[in-house]
Design a protein around this motif. Structure first.
Motif, PDB file in Angstrom:
ATOM      1  N   SER A 155       0.674  -1.699  -0.254  1.00 37.65           N
ATOM      2  CA  SER A 155       0.274  -0.140   0.178  1.00 37.65           C
ATOM      3  C   SER A 155       0.729   1.506   0.214  1.00 37.65           C
ATOM      4  O   SER A 155       2.010   0.854   0.573  1.00 37.65           O
ATOM      5  CB  SER A 155      -0.346   0.155   1.018  1.00 37.65           C
ATOM      6  OG  SER A 155      -0.615   0.266   2.312  1.00 37.65           O
ATOM      7  N   GLU A 156       0.638   2.120  -0.096  1.00 38.66           N
ATOM      8  CA  GLU A 156       0.716   3.993  -0.354  1.00 38.66           C
ATOM      9  C   GLU A 156       1.382   3.783   1.276  1.00 38.66           C
ATOM     10  O   GLU A 156       2.188   4.412   0.842  1.00 38.66           O
ATOM     11  CB  GLU A 156       0.216   5.283  -1.067  1.00 38.66           C
ATOM     12  CG  GLU A 156       0.342   4.328  -2.618  1.00 38.66           C
ATOM     13  CD  GLU A 156      -0.441   5.082  -3.536  1.00 38.66           C
ATOM     14  OE1 GLU A 156      -1.627   6.583  -3.045  1.00 38.66           O
ATOM     15  OE2 GLU A 156      -1.101   5.695  -4.573  1.00 38.66           O
ATOM     16  N   GLU A 157       0.231   3.101   1.676  1.00 42.09           N
ATOM     17  CA  GLU A 157       1.189   4.459   3.530  1.00 42.09           C
ATOM     18  C   GLU A 157       2.336   3.731   4.042  1.00 42.09           C
ATOM     19  O   GLU A 157       2.938   4.087   4.421  1.00 42.09           O
ATOM     20  CB  GLU A 157      -0.226   3.587   4.211  1.00 42.09           C
ATOM     21  CG  GLU A 157      -1.620   4.292   3.771  1.00 42.09           C
ATOM     22  CD  GLU A 157      -2.099   4.396   2.465  1.00 42.09           C
ATOM     23  OE1 GLU A 157      -3.352   4.879   2.198  1.00 42.09           O
ATOM     24  OE2 GLU A 157      -2.435   2.847   2.031  1.00 42.09           O
ATOM     25  N   THR A 158       2.255   1.681   3.577  1.00 41.30           N
ATOM     26  CA  THR A 158       2.972   1.562   3.869  1.00 41.30           C
ATOM     27  C   THR A 158       4.392   1.963   3.925  1.00 41.30           C
ATOM     28  O   THR A 158       5.003   1.758   3.670  1.00 41.30           O
ATOM     29  CB  THR A 158       2.850  -0.208   3.701  1.00 41.30           C
ATOM     30  OG1 THR A 158       2.215  -0.686   4.598  1.00 41.30           O
ATOM     31  CG2 THR A 158       4.239  -1.063   4.051  1.00 41.30           C
ATOM     32  N   ALA A 205       4.766   4.464   2.240  1.00 40.59           N
ATOM     33  CA  ALA A 205       5.480   5.829   2.813  1.00 40.59           C
ATOM     34  C   ALA A 205       5.769   6.151   4.704  1.00 40.59           C
ATOM     35  O   ALA A 205       7.285   6.373   4.635  1.00 40.59           O
ATOM     36  CB  ALA A 205       4.238   7.054   3.805  1.00 40.59           C
ATOM     37  N   LEU A 206       5.889   4.895   5.190  1.00 39.42           N
ATOM     38  CA  LEU A 206       6.264   4.401   6.259  1.00 39.42           C
ATOM     39  C   LEU A 206       8.165   4.091   6.063  1.00 39.42           C
ATOM     40  O   LEU A 206       8.761   4.603   6.611  1.00 39.42           O
ATOM     41  CB  LEU A 206       5.781   3.895   6.394  1.00 39.42           C
ATOM     42  CG  LEU A 206       4.787   3.604   7.829  1.00 39.42           C
ATOM     43  CD1 LEU A 206       3.260   2.510   8.146  1.00 39.42           C
ATOM     44  CD2 LEU A 206       4.588   4.439   8.843  1.00 39.42           C
TER      45      LEU A 206
END
Length: 474
Positions: free
Chosen positions: A219-222, A224-225
């Motif tokens: 995912s994009e959130e992962t 980014a993390l």
């Protein structure tokens, strides 16, 4: 019944698996083991689970059902799936892993193991038939809490010993390695393994709430993390896995995840494999590599394992398999130079991560430079969640119905050159790029895989493919 076998194991909503369904399938599996003379009466079945909220209850129900069926459950706690499979093989026990792997937290699953490895598709059919025959049997459906002797420490030690023998001592000395722990059962073992080889390890993002991490469609959130941690801590890589620790996630020094099939390719080179079995979804650059024979399969570890077994039966040596998610399966024994790794025909996330980092260390390259050196077509994938199974079935039937349907549907992306129907529809367009539509085998999701010469072209193609899927109405 709302549960079914997907690409790897029985899957369904947690609310459907908790209770009589898990008791029924555990009883059917016990019958399968006993009637197939795979385990004797009173024999052992190792049981482990992931950190999903529903997993402890399902595991307790399963252990009670196994006991009623005349087998001896052994509780291996919360350990990675490959660790459970390794321990089961070592003590010649059947195995059950309670996990939904990477799928959403409101779902769960059950993976079944014979003493010699994962069940295959024929075994699945046998277990389903046995479950159907027991559906009205009150004893088979009885829900109660069971338990077994706790062997979590023994199973953990065996798996750690296997990984500690993979590389020379201090093979990763000087590397700064982040371990994205989230809610994977591999999180503590990963820290121990990379510290063992001399890396400076940074545990990151540990969570007591279950987080589904899909290593095939990060995912994009992962992302980014990963990028934020890498920049903040000047890391060489971040390593993680899915929920049950059988699919690896390895990022480069910028936090960009490496493709799972690239991890598989580097691992095959590292182990000097002669034959690789891999699904049609893996990168087409594998054949161009030229270091081994490639056998393509349908998606799912049972199909990869079946292809490995066929190769072994034909006298082939140096056989391994991997999926586009990076999960590595050893059909043969492999000599790493420090130890002989015995065959382990189930997905493993630890070996590919170690192989890739060791290769980078040996060649003096960053992870991004190592990835670029293979010059594979740029491959991306993603999925549309909450894409009803009925809708995906209707779409695939429509596209298969006629060339005109296929041509019209793909027109916004380009002309159709060739089509492969091994698993889903993999279309090569006139410009040589690839788009592959495939319904998930274990969740209401539609997956899209693409290949193109550059990242930007692949990104555009993926966006276009997902948009076509999202806009389609039957």
């Amino acid at each position: 019944m709302a549960v079914k076998f997907g690409t790897s194991g029985l899957r369904g909503l947690s609310s459907d698996l908790v209770g009589s369904v898990s008791a029924l399938y555990a009883t059917a599996f016990a019958r399968f083991l006993l009637e197939g003379n795979l385990v004797s009466a009173g024999g052992c079945v190792v049981v482990a689970r992931d950190f999903r909220q529903s997993s402890p209850e399902i595991a307790a129900t399963v252990m009670a059902a196994l006991t009623r069926a005349g087998l001896t459950p052994i509780d291996c706690g919360t350990i990675p799936t490959p660790a459970l499979a390794l321990y089961g093989a070592a003590i010649q026990a059947g195995g059950i892993m309670i996990t939904g792997s990477h799928i959403p937290a409101d779902r769960n699953g059950i993976k079944f193991y014979r003493p010699d490895g994962e069940i295959d598709k024929q075994d699945e059919q046998t277990i389903v038939a046995l479950a159907a025959s027991l559906e009205d049997d009150a004893e088979a459906n009885r829900v109660e809490r069971g338990s077994g002797a706790n062997h979590e420490a023994e199973a953990t030690d065996l798996f750690l010993a296997r990984n500690f023998a993979t590389l020379p001592e201090q093979a990763l000395a000087g590397m700064r390695v982040g371990i994205y722990q989230h809610s994977t059962v591999a999180r503590d073992m990963m820290v121990k393994v990379f510290e063992h080889f001399g890396a400076t390890v940074f545990p990151l993002g540990r969570s007591e709430q279950f987080i589904p991490v899909d290593t095939e469609a990060v995912s994009e959130e992962t992302v980014a993390l990963l990028a934020g941690w890498t920049d903040e801590l000047a890391l060489d890589t971040i390593v993680s896995t899915d929920g049950d620790g059988d699919r690896p996630l390895v990022s480069d020094e910028r936090g960009t995840p490496l493709r799972g099939d690239l991890l598989g390719l580097i691992s095959a080179r590292f182990l000097r494999a002669s034959l690789v079995a891999t699904p049609v979804t893996s990168n087409s650059g594998l054949e161009a590599d030229g270091h081994f024979t490639v056998v393509r399969t349908r998606v799912g570890s049972p199909f990869v394992i079946a292809a490995m077994n066929e190769a072994l039966a034909a006298g082939q040596t140096g056989v391994l398999g991997f999926e586009a998610n990076g999960g590595l399966m050893l059909g043969s024994d492999f000599d790493t130079g420090t130890a002989v790794l015995k065959s382990l025909p189930t997905r493993d996330s630890f070996l590919p991560a170690l192989a890739v980092l060791a290769t980078a260390r040996q060649t003096g390259q960053s992870l991004s430079a190592l990835a670029n050196a293979y010059r594979m077509p740029m491959a991306l994938s993603d999925r549309l969640e909450n894409f009803a199974v009925e809708r995906s079935s209707a779409l695939m039937a429509h596209l298969r119905q006629s060339t005109d349907n296929m041509t019209r549907f793909l027109a916004p992306l380009g002309g159709v050159k060739t089509v492969s129907d091994i698993d889903g529809l993999r279309i090569t367009l006139d410009d040589g790029s690839v788009v592959h539509f495939r319904p998930s085998g274990n969740a209401p999701e539609m997956r899209c895989y693409v290949e193109a010469p550059s990242f930007e072209e692949a990104k555009t193609l993926l966006k276009g493919g997902l948009q076509l899927l999202d806009n389609w109405q039957s």
